[in-house]
Design an enzyme around this catalytic site. Structure first.
Site, PDB file in Angstrom:
ATOM      1  CG  ASP A 442      -2.350   0.514   0.954  1.00 45.85           C
ATOM      2  OD1 ASP A 442      -2.270   1.486  -0.121  1.00 45.85           O
ATOM      3  OD2 ASP A 442      -3.345   0.201   1.433  1.00 45.85           O
ATOM      4  CG  ASP A 500      -9.155   2.186  -0.746  1.00 46.70           C
ATOM      5  OD1 ASP A 500      -8.487   1.029  -0.958  1.00 46.70           O
ATOM      6  OD2 ASP A 500      -8.392   3.062   0.051  1.00 46.70           O
TER       7      ASP A 500
END
Length: 698
Positions: A442, A500
């Site tokens: 990430d 997301d």
């Protein structure tokens, strides 16, 4: 010499005659076989008139246009010593090497007075993808400051309409169209990553071009940091498209003998609309992809448990995942030392002794025993101020004390050799000590610091170094969702986290446009809970399943809380995905052009056109009581196909008194030409729902 590169219906003509920098004479539709005399005649005939109040020779757009050439448009190259340098480059050599993968030109030019050597790499791949980049070397004693080393290519005047993208967190790749007049339309990223509002792909086309129609010239910068894309229409010269790394003041300073390798500018021409762009890019990406096996069904723990981790908490999730057929279990954020929430501990990449008193091995053992491999979330480029590593090494934090945090975190200076070695050492140790098959990597903040160039180069070196040590470990690129998706990072990873959001309504548009560049097997898409955590919207199980099917499918839902009938439906959906992923991840992506903005259609057609899967999506209420028939593009026009509905996750709700007759009969057989041109009437779907169609050649 004039070089004629030809591949997959594309021609690129490069005029390397004379002493100046070579120029592209044509890039677009294949011109057929041309002998040397034909090429010379074409190049000579392409020389323009000399316009009034201009330079007194015909303007020539070279591969490195400059003021000394009379080019007053946006330059690709910008160099300075003690003062800005107006490069006057001359040709040294132009070498051509052809093989099965590509036809390549290595063009060497120089400006001896400025102590600059430049190599221009140009290649046309077997799939018709054109790539260009600059490699600049300082051959003098004085230091050179590089302002830009982007590539520029001509496009025809008929390319008047533009498409690029913007977006937000959890809503990336939102298309925007415009028809600019004279001047420059430029899209620049200063995020230290491409960003949620990344232009992504800049397409210039004939007015009205769409997914299936129109002529398009498209550009993408294969770079994971700050970058620029632009289109320029000039009243004084040719129309151009260009792009490259966006460099800040002093980011690239070359001492004697030092070289800067620019990122590739990837260019695609299509006479079949945007689908034609995908039809070239996808097989080209697959020709060098790191993916070497079926894309496993992933379960990620984030939206299931967030930071609430323990063996007891996750055991029911492991059991449910195994029951429905999940193949990879990924432990997300919260496993490392001191990580109780998102405001602390980034950088302390040691297993937390309180959360996991016996380490990760008991969890991994249970995951493996249940028939799944194990993946782990990391964010190696980031650091929390409240962490042991930041307290012990404050000089490793890239942002100064007092500067704004982003999601309560800062960036670790990977260009610092000690910080780089620490992160690589910790990741290497984790992968060496545990049977970890997969890293979700990430990157949850914008850089907001100088020298994005050094940080991006260090990130790429870190990924390369880790993959060299652990070549069998797969990596997913995530950047608070889809803020770092580009063809540069794609060379190093096996999956990208597309966004997301797991809201299928938002995801439909995001996946539709991200797949213009990225093949679907890379696009992580998860089946979430009925209520989307990012939008609070509630969606049917069928809609969520059909949306997640067209990509690298996974689950982000606490299955331990799912009802028995939901688990049965999920198991059937996973079985469908496993059966069809060979088609979904190797076929041709197609998208229909629907006049009704509330309707969306897309599908994947097998390379031999023997089978296809299509989704018909109701984004909103239909404009008419009887919507237009749904056309199914991409089939062989002269073959006959059986079309039948494929139920997924239960019946999708409709608002009609009766379905179309063919639907009620269960199937219909028609030619590909009829299905592509006339189409089929569809049941009147309630908004925010989808249907799946299976099409098989008979």
């Amino acid at each position: 010499m004039i070089h004629h590169l030809r591949a997959s219906g594309v021609s690129v003509l490069v005029d390397a005659r004379g002493a100046g920098v070579p120029a592209i004479v044509h890039w677009g539709r294949d011109l057929g076989r041309l002998d040397d005399a034909d090429l010379a005649s074409l190049a000579d005939a392409s020389v323009p008139a000399v316009s009034p109040s201009s330079i007194d020779v015909p303007l020539r757009l070279s591969l490195a246009p400059s003021l000394s050439d009379g080019w007053s448009g946006r330059p690709g190259l910008s160099v300075a010593g003690e003062r800005p340098v107006d490069l006057a480059l001359s040709l040294r050599s132009c070498e051509r090497v052809d093989d099965a993968a590509a036809q390549r030109l290595a063009i060497s030019v120089t400006d001896a007075a400025a102590s600059v050597d430049l190599r221009i790499d140009l290649e046309l791949t077997a799939h018709g993808v054109l790539r260009m980049r600059h490699v600049l070397t300082n051959v003098g004693e004085a230091t050179l400051h590089l302002g830009a080393a982007a590539s520029v290519a001509p496009v025809p005047d008929r390319a008047r309409e533009l498409l690029d993208f913007s977006g937000l967190w959890a809503n990336e790749r939102r298309p925007q169209r415009l028809t600019p007049g004279h001047g420059v339309w430029a899209r620049e990223s200063r995020h230290g990553r491409p960003g949620h509002d990344d232009a992504f792909l800049l397409a210039a086309g004939t007015p009205g071009f769409d997914f299936r129609t129109g002529e398009v010239w498209a550009a993408h910068v294969a770079w994971s940091g700050d970058r620029s894309l632009w289109f320029e229409r000039s009243a004084l010269g040719p129309t151009t498209i260009g792009g490259g790394e966006l460099l800040g003041l002093g980011e690239v300073v070359l001492a004697e003998g030092e070289t800067y390798d620019a990122p590739w500018l990837v260019l695609v021409w299509s006479d079949a609309g945007l689908d034609g762009v995908s039809a070239r890019l996808h097989p080209w990406v697959r020709s060098w992809s790191t993916i070497d096996g079926p894309r496993p069904v992933v379960l990620n723990t984030w939206e299931a448990v967030y930071f609430d981790q323990s063996l007891e908490r996750l055991q029911p999730l492991i059991d449910a995942a195994a029951k429905v057929g999940v193949e990879r279990f990924v432990l997300d954020d919260g496993w490392f030392r001191g990580r109780a929430d998102d405001r602390r501990a980034l950088g302390d990449w040691f297993v937390d002794a309180e959360t996991w008193p016996d380490g990760l091995d008991p969890l991994i053992d249970r995951v493996v025993a249940a028939g799944m491999d194990f993946g782990l979330w990391v964010e190696p480029e980031m650091v929390s101020r409240d962490s042991d590593v930041a307290r012990e090494h404050p000089d490793w934090v890239l942002q100064p004390v007092g500067s704004p945090t982003w999601r309560w975190q800062n960036t670790l200076d990977l260009a610092n050799p000690a910080a780089f070695a620490y992160v690589l050492g910790r990741l290497d140790a984790l992968l060496s000590e545990h049977p970890i098959a997969y890293l979700k990597w990430d990157h949850n903040r914008d850089l907001l610091a100088t020298d994005a160039h050094r940080q991006t180069r260090a990130f790429l070196r870190l990924v390369d170094a880790l993959r060299a040590k652990h070549p069998d470990v797969e990596i997913e690129s995530c950047a608070s969702g889809g803020a770092r998706i580009d063809l540069g990072v794609l060379e190093r990873v096996d999956r990208v986290w597309t966004s997301d959001t797991n809201d299928p309504l938002v995801r439909q548009r995001i996946q539709r446009h991200t797949s213009l560049v990225v093949p679907p097997e890379y696009l992580g898409g998860h089946l979430g809970a009925a209520r989307a955590h990012t939008t609070e919207r509630t969606s049917s199980l069928s809609f969520r399943m059909i949306t997640a099917l067209f990509g690298s499918a996974g689950i982000e839902w606490n299955l331990a809380e799912a009802a028995p009938h939901e688990l049965d439906a999920i198991a059937a959906w996973i079985e469908l995905y496993k059966r069809e992923r060979g088609l979904l991840h190797s076929g041709v992506v197609v998208r229909s052009d629907d006049a009704d903005p509330g309707v969306l259609g897309h599908g994947v057609v097998a390379a031999d056109a023997s089978r296809a899967l299509y989704a018909r999506v109701a984004l909103d209420s239909a404009e008419a009581a009887l919507p237009a028939p749904a056309r199914l593009p991409g089939l062989d026009p002269d073959r006959r196909y059986r079309v039948r509905p494929l139920p997924v996750g239960g019946e999708a709700p409709t608002i009609a008194d009766a379905p179309p007759s063919w639907w009620a009969a269960g199937e219909v057989v028609l030619t590909g030409r009829v299905l592509g041109e006339i189409g089929l009437p569809m049941p009147l779907l309630a908004p925010e729902n989808a249907l799946l169609l299976e099409v098989t050649a008979v």
